[in-house]
Design an enzyme around this catalytic site. Structure first.
Site, PDB file in Angstrom:
ATOM      1  N   CYS A  11       0.872  -1.170   0.000  1.00 20.54           N
ATOM      2  CA  CYS A  11       0.000   0.000   0.000  1.00 20.54           C
ATOM      3  C   CYS A  11       0.915   1.228   0.000  1.00 20.54           C
ATOM      4  O   CYS A  11       2.132   1.100   0.112  1.00 20.54           O
ATOM      5  CB  CYS A  11      -0.999   0.001   1.153  1.00 20.54           C
ATOM      6  SG  CYS A  11      -0.321   0.159   2.807  1.00 20.54           S
ATOM      7  N   CYS A  85      -2.240   1.268  -4.266  1.00 19.34           N
ATOM      8  CA  CYS A  85      -0.976   1.940  -4.602  1.00 19.34           C
ATOM      9  C   CYS A  85      -0.979   2.454  -6.036  1.00 19.34           C
ATOM     10  O   CYS A  85       0.002   3.022  -6.495  1.00 19.34           O
ATOM     11  CB  CYS A  85       0.231   1.057  -4.308  1.00 19.34           C
ATOM     12  SG  CYS A  85       0.501  -0.288  -5.445  1.00 19.34           S
ATOM     13  N   CYS A  89       3.144   0.572  -8.465  1.00 16.25           N
ATOM     14  CA  CYS A  89       3.635  -0.775  -8.172  1.00 16.25           C
ATOM     15  C   CYS A  89       4.208  -1.417  -9.431  1.00 16.25           C
ATOM     16  O   CYS A  89       3.527  -1.476 -10.452  1.00 16.25           O
ATOM     17  CB  CYS A  89       2.505  -1.646  -7.648  1.00 16.25           C
ATOM     18  SG  CYS A  89       1.823  -1.043  -6.103  1.00 16.25           S
TER      19      CYS A  89
END
Length: 136
Positions: A11, A85, A89
């Protein structure tokens, strides 16, 4: 997957959702799954409401520290689970990816974090069932 499956929870701040998920997976899987957590913009410390909510479950995450997401962590994990996120990512072919749409506990009190915690536990229990054969 390797002999011992590995999971990375991601996250943004690695302070709430991913910390709770990693703690549950460690606790409930009893060391049978390698667990990592990280954030694209790690906070200075773990969310205190998340700490309190997990203590209610008998799981202490006070000593955890938010960690920066690295390409290596993603490469080394069989399963990558993101929690808001966005596009930060890294993605690698051949990995199992899931995005868990969970409310962000940042700035919320423990009363608001409990339902997030409980949803994370349910999802982690399902994940364990998928990764570990019955009786493993």
């Amino acid at each position: 997957m390797s002999e011992k499956p590995s999971v990375l929870f991601v996250c943004v701040h690695n302070a709430g959702r991913s910390q709770m998920a990693a703690a549950y997976l460690n606790h409930l899987a009893g060391g049978r799954i390698e667990v990592r957590s990280a954030g694209s913009e790690p906070a200075a410390s773990v969310n205190l409401a998340a700490v309190e909510a997990m203590l209610e479950e008998g799981i202490d995450i006070r000593s955890e520290t938010p960690k920066i997401l690295t390409t290596e962590a993603v490469k080394d994990s069989d399963v990558v689970i993101t929690m808001g996120c966005g596009d930060t990512c890294p993605i690698f072919p051949g990995k199992r990816y899931e995005d868990w749409d969970l409310a962000d506990p940042a700035g919320k009190g423990v009363g608001a974090v409990r339902p997030i915690r409980d949803e994370i536990r349910t999802r982690v229990e399902t994940l364990i069932g998928e990764l570990l054969p019955a009786g493993a």
